[in-house]
Design an enzyme around this catalytic site. Sequence first.
Site, short mmCIF file in Angstrom:
data_model
loop_
_atom_site.label_atom_id
_atom_site.label_comp_id
_atom_site.label_asym_id
_atom_site.label_seq_id
_atom_site.Cartn_x
_atom_site.Cartn_y
_atom_site.Cartn_z
N CYS A 118 0.81 -1.24 0.00
CA CYS A 118 0.00 0.00 0.00
C CYS A 118 0.84 1.28 0.00
CB CYS A 118 -0.94 0.01 1.20
SG CYS A 118 -1.99 -1.44 1.28
N HIS A 258 -3.53 7.00 2.80
CA HIS A 258 -3.95 5.70 2.27
C HIS A 258 -5.38 5.43 2.73
CE1 HIS A 258 -4.15 1.68 0.98
NE2 HIS A 258 -4.05 1.15 2.18
N ASN A 288 -10.23 -0.33 -0.25
CA ASN A 288 -8.77 -0.26 -0.19
C ASN A 288 -8.19 -0.79 -1.51
OD1 ASN A 288 -6.06 -0.64 0.36
ND2 ASN A 288 -6.38 -1.63 2.33
O1 UT7 Z 1 -4.03 -1.52 3.53
C1 UT7 Z 1 -3.14 -2.18 4.36
C2 UT7 Z 1 -3.44 -1.95 5.76
N1 UT7 Z 1 -4.71 -2.53 6.13
C3 UT7 Z 1 -5.37 -1.95 7.09
O2 UT7 Z 1 -4.97 -0.92 7.55
C4 UT7 Z 1 -6.59 -2.62 7.65
C5 UT7 Z 1 -6.52 -2.59 9.18
N2 UT7 Z 1 -7.59 -3.27 9.87
C6 UT7 Z 1 -8.89 -2.85 9.82
O3 UT7 Z 1 -9.24 -1.95 9.11
C7 UT7 Z 1 -9.88 -3.50 10.75
O4 UT7 Z 1 -9.19 -4.25 11.72
C8 UT7 Z 1 -10.90 -4.40 10.02
C9 UT7 Z 1 -11.87 -3.57 9.23
C10 UT7 Z 1 -10.19 -5.39 9.12
C11 UT7 Z 1 -11.72 -5.19 11.05
O5 UT7 Z 1 -12.39 -4.30 11.93
P1 UT7 Z 1 -12.29 -4.54 13.51
O6 UT7 Z 1 -13.09 -3.50 14.15
O7 UT7 Z 1 -10.83 -4.62 13.87
O8 UT7 Z 1 -13.03 -5.92 13.68
P2 UT7 Z 1 -12.48 -7.32 14.22
O9 UT7 Z 1 -11.52 -7.93 13.27
O10 UT7 Z 1 -12.04 -7.16 15.65
O11 UT7 Z 1 -13.81 -8.19 14.21
C12 UT7 Z 1 -14.93 -7.90 15.07
C13 UT7 Z 1 -16.03 -8.90 14.80
C14 UT7 Z 1 -15.54 -10.34 14.84
O12 UT7 Z 1 -16.57 -11.14 15.41
P3 UT7 Z 1 -16.50 -11.61 16.93
O13 UT7 Z 1 -15.25 -12.41 17.05
O14 UT7 Z 1 -16.45 -10.34 17.73
O15 UT7 Z 1 -17.76 -12.39 17.11
C15 UT7 Z 1 -15.39 -10.71 13.38
O16 UT7 Z 1 -15.53 -12.09 13.14
O17 UT7 Z 1 -16.56 -8.70 13.48
C16 UT7 Z 1 -16.54 -9.94 12.76
N3 UT7 Z 1 -16.35 -9.66 11.35
C17 UT7 Z 1 -17.36 -9.39 10.52
N4 UT7 Z 1 -18.69 -9.30 10.69
C18 UT7 Z 1 -19.44 -8.99 9.63
C19 UT7 Z 1 -15.18 -9.60 10.66
N5 UT7 Z 1 -15.43 -9.30 9.38
C20 UT7 Z 1 -16.77 -9.15 9.25
C21 UT7 Z 1 -17.61 -8.85 8.18
N6 UT7 Z 1 -18.93 -8.76 8.41
N7 UT7 Z 1 -17.13 -8.59 6.94
#
Ligand code: UT7
Length: 331
Positions: A118, A258, A288
């Site tokens: 990225c 980004h 992204n």
């Molecule tokens: O470009 C390179 C750099 N990349 C980034 O900068 C991305 C960095 N990371 C992020 O943007 C975020 O961490 C994400 C958007 C990927 C995830 O958001 P989050 O608030 O960190 O969520 P999480 O991974 O902690 O997941 C929370 C919950 C989980 O369920 P439980 O375990 O709490 O029951 C996930 O399984 O959300 C669930 N989950 C989803 N639910 C519905 C994960 N993906 C999804 C989804 N739809 N697509």
Amino acid sequence: MIQSRLPRARVVSTGRFNPPRIVTNHELESLVDTNDEWIRTRTGIRERRIADKDVHAADMAAAAGRIAMERAGITAEGLDMILLSTATPDRLLPSTACDVQALLGARNAAAYDYATACSGFLYGLSMAEAHIASGQAETVLVCATEKMSSIVDWTDRTTCVLFGDGAGAAVVQKATDERGIMSTFMKSDGTLAELLWRPGGGSRIPLDIAVLDERSHYVKMAGPEVFKSAVRAMCEAAETAMARAGVTSDDIDLLVPHQANIRIIEATAKYARMPMEKVYVNVDRFGNMSSASIPVALDEACELGRIQPGSLVLMVAFGAGFTWAANVVRF
Ligand code: UT7
């Protein structure tokens, strides 16, 4: 280290290509267990563009490059170098940059790919500046092109909802006045590679049935850990690039970060003391696009008049590697 000096290279023009096909969050609800509300509130994404099967990373880069070259008033023969950032090369050998060279008919250019994910467009600006400053090139086309839809696992809801396809490009030439790249910051940390990677399918774990079964040739990301690193790194990059340019956030007209997640963008802006009115955001429409995110945003901002001749722009990126980078550029 303060880099207060006349710039050595400047961004003369930009161009972009985004595939016409829009895929909304609602459409993804039929693929994986997700919903529009989760995607919007956790990421800020509403829709993304997905390229057709027969539109490749090189095609998108060439389309963006043609626009940038036309705006700069240069022909393909006038290019000395094509630098291309991609995590989704058309194939592993030869480079996608050489494909772009062939598509453009840039027969006088040297062309190569590089892989800084990225952060790729900002690493590319720095390389273009170095080639120009060393006298190896006068006119460089920096391309960033990503067909992320070809490397995401469409059965993995934690990643497939995040990415989109597209390309951006910039013509970089020698600076002749105070306009140009005023400072550069680049850094990497290879010890954290496994937090965002494609483990299978390279020479370490060649593509075979086991790789396909494990789906390890697709992007894997430890989202929350990457999130924290991204905020930390982008704040460091923004602060250092401004210090090296000898400017403060009050001097910056537009922050072009980004576009991975609106919450990361807001945290970076807050740390850099930039009100959101001075931040360019298009993650809602494109998701992204890895290294293509910044040049697409930059090109839109120019077209909308949010970047004018003389504007001071801060660009900040973070991605797999980890790699991170920032530039202060006078347009
Ligand atoms: O470009 C390179 C750099 N990349 C980034 O900068 C991305 C960095 N990371 C992020 O943007 C975020 O961490 C994400 C958007 C990927 C995830 O958001 P989050 O608030 O960190 O969520 P999480 O991974 O902690 O997941 C929370 C919950 C989980 O369920 P439980 O375990 O709490 O029951 C996930 O399984 O959300 C669930 N989950 C989803 N639910 C519905 C994960 N993906 C999804 C989804 N739809 N697509």
